[in-house]
Design an enzyme around this catalytic site. Structure first.
Site, PDB file in Angstrom:
ATOM      1  N   GLY A 163       0.861  -1.189   0.000  1.00 58.44           N
ATOM      2  CA  GLY A 163       0.000   0.000   0.000  1.00 58.44           C
ATOM      3  C   GLY A 163       0.894   1.233   0.000  1.00 58.44           C
ATOM      4  O   GLY A 163       2.032   1.202  -0.468  1.00 58.44           O
ATOM      5  N   ARG A 164       0.383   2.300   0.578  1.00 61.34           N
ATOM      6  CA  ARG A 164       1.122   3.571   0.548  1.00 61.34           C
ATOM      7  C   ARG A 164       2.500   3.435   1.184  1.00 61.34           C
ATOM      8  O   ARG A 164       3.502   3.881   0.632  1.00 61.34           O
ATOM      9  CB  ARG A 164       0.362   4.650   1.314  1.00 61.34           C
ATOM     10  N   ILE A 165       2.542   2.799   2.373  1.00 57.72           N
ATOM     11  CA  ILE A 165       3.816   2.751   3.105  1.00 57.72           C
ATOM     12  C   ILE A 165       4.775   1.753   2.445  1.00 57.72           C
ATOM     13  O   ILE A 165       5.961   2.054   2.257  1.00 57.72           O
ATOM     14  CB  ILE A 165       3.584   2.431   4.601  1.00 57.72           C
ATOM     15  N   ALA A 245       4.356  -2.514  11.047  1.00 54.38           N
ATOM     16  CA  ALA A 245       2.918  -2.545  10.736  1.00 54.38           C
ATOM     17  C   ALA A 245       2.118  -2.697  12.033  1.00 54.38           C
ATOM     18  O   ALA A 245       1.797  -1.686  12.687  1.00 54.38           O
ATOM     19  CB  ALA A 245       2.637  -3.662   9.744  1.00 54.38           C
ATOM     20  N   ARG A 246       1.820  -3.926  12.406  1.00 57.67           N
ATOM     21  CA  ARG A 246       1.140  -4.194  13.667  1.00 57.67           C
ATOM     22  C   ARG A 246       1.724  -5.469  14.249  1.00 57.67           C
ATOM     23  O   ARG A 246       1.961  -6.449  13.526  1.00 57.67           O
ATOM     24  CB  ARG A 246      -0.364  -4.373  13.464  1.00 57.67           C
ATOM     25  N   GLU A 275       1.412  -5.527  22.634  1.00 60.04           N
ATOM     26  CA  GLU A 275       1.953  -4.209  22.945  1.00 60.04           C
ATOM     27  C   GLU A 275       1.259  -3.590  24.171  1.00 60.04           C
ATOM     28  O   GLU A 275       0.034  -3.643  24.230  1.00 60.04           O
ATOM     29  CB  GLU A 275       1.710  -3.327  21.706  1.00 60.04           C
ATOM     30  N   HIS A 293       6.955   1.803  19.083  1.00 61.96           N
ATOM     31  CA  HIS A 293       5.891   2.212  18.137  1.00 61.96           C
ATOM     32  C   HIS A 293       6.053   3.684  17.724  1.00 61.96           C
ATOM     33  O   HIS A 293       5.227   4.533  18.061  1.00 61.96           O
ATOM     34  CB  HIS A 293       4.493   1.966  18.738  1.00 61.96           C
ATOM     35  N   GLY A 295       6.556   4.696  14.399  1.00 57.69           N
ATOM     36  CA  GLY A 295       6.425   4.857  12.942  1.00 57.69           C
ATOM     37  C   GLY A 295       6.099   6.265  12.494  1.00 57.69           C
ATOM     38  O   GLY A 295       6.756   6.836  11.628  1.00 57.69           O
TER      39      GLY A 295
END
Ligand code: DGY
Length: 327
Positions: A163-165, A245-246, A275, A293, A295
């Site tokens: 995707g975008r990232i 990401a996650r 997390e 986290h 990003g």
């Protein structure tokens, strides 16, 4: 009408944590705002209680906007999440209840791609191990075999999610001499693939070929534990895994095991399966680079995310189409 009466008629928006960039000021004269004063992450019951009277909510990725929360708040019309990911929100329940959900794409793309590269480079060249050694007084002079890393030039960068990232990460690859392969259910158009010089591969083939695997897929029921024990084992021996990401996309316990056994060269993690807790043994491993986290964590990006969320929240409350609509 007296001005207090007019103010009382404005919709109530609950903002679950402070917003930067002067975003709260955008609500002036358009909504009443309740900014929660909280000490840590909110549980479902606390969040439901806080949103009970609200028409709008500005939330963060740690807020569990579950079906139970949504059902407890029948007046809620919009949830504007200050994040691109919306895995903290039950989108099905929101859709069923007619609650609009918005998110904050684009503004964080480049910052998150930069951070993925910081992790790739940091792990490949053992940057944090070196820093720790110097600080601990363990640097006793240059040595030919000191903290040898791996070269990126000529290697394959495997992107899971384009995707975008993912695409922004791919655009940086030529600067480091890396070739790009990607995997996702839907193949990109030929023109996009050739602009990015990226080759589509089934996931198993990508894992077998890539020297660095970087995760850029959203967390959904399909991607939860996508990198399970078997797929981690299918990675090329000596490869690097990066996750911005996650956390739940990776089986963190299996990752610890393979890292401990030296099957992978290392891992760079910005997100965690449970997390902020870490899988047992993760923090003791020398070959992992662990970030909290970060990003999207630049001042300008967080300001833009906050303003975007507030603008979309107001759009819904004022009967307009929000720009960054999810459901
Ligand atoms: C996001 O927007 O989903 C990021 O993880 C927040 O930093």
């Amino acid at each position: 009408m007296r001005s207090e009466d007019a103010a009382r008629k404005l919709p109530l928006v609950v903002v679950t944590a402070p917003l930067s960039g002067g975003a709260l000021a955008l609500f002036e004269g358009r909504a009443r705002v309740k900014l929660l004063d909280r000490r840590g992450p909110l549980g479902e019951a606390e969040l439901a209680e806080a949103l009970r009277e609200a028409s709008g909510a500005v939330t963060f990725l740690t807020d569990p906007v579950t079906r139970a929360v949504l059902e407890a708040c029948p007046g809620l019309r919009v949830v504007s999440n200050v994040a691109v990911g919306t895995d903290n929100i039950d989108l099905e329940a929101a859709r069923a209840q007619g609650v609009v959900v918005t998110h904050t794409p684009d503004v964080l793309t480049e910052a998150t791609a930069d951070l993925a590269w910081a992790l790739i480079l940091g792990v490949a060249r053992r940057v944090v191990e070196g820093d720790r050694m110097v600080r601990a007084g363990g640097f006793s002079g240059w040595a030919p075999d000191l903290l040898l890393g791996v070269d990126l030039r000529g290697k394959i960068l495997g992107l899971v999610g384009m995707g975008r990232i993912g695409r922004a990460v791919a655009r940086r690859a030529p600067a480091f001499g890396m070739r790009v392969a990607y995997s996702q259910p839907r193949r990109l158009e030929d023109s996009v693939e050739s602009a990015l010089n990226a080759r589509h591969l089934p996931l198993e083939d990508l894992l077998a070929a890539a020297d660095v695997v970087s995760l850029h897929c959203p967390l959904t029921s399909e991607t939860r534990r996508l990198m399970d024990r078997r797929r981690l084992l299918a990675m090329k021996p000596g490869a690097i895994l990066v996750n911005t990401a996650r956390g739940p996309v990776v089986d963190e316990e299996a990752l610890v095991e393979w890292l401990r056994q030296g099957r992978l060269f290392g891992a760079g993690l910005d997100v965690y399966e449970r997390e902020p807790a870490l899988a047992p043994g993760l923090r003791e491993l020398p070959n992992v680079l662990l970030l909290p986290h970060l990003g999207s964590a630049t001042g300008a990006v967080r300001d833009a995310m906050a303003r975007m969320a507030v603008t979309d929240c107001l759009a819904v409350l004022e009967g307009r189409q929000p720009e960054h609509w999810v459901v």
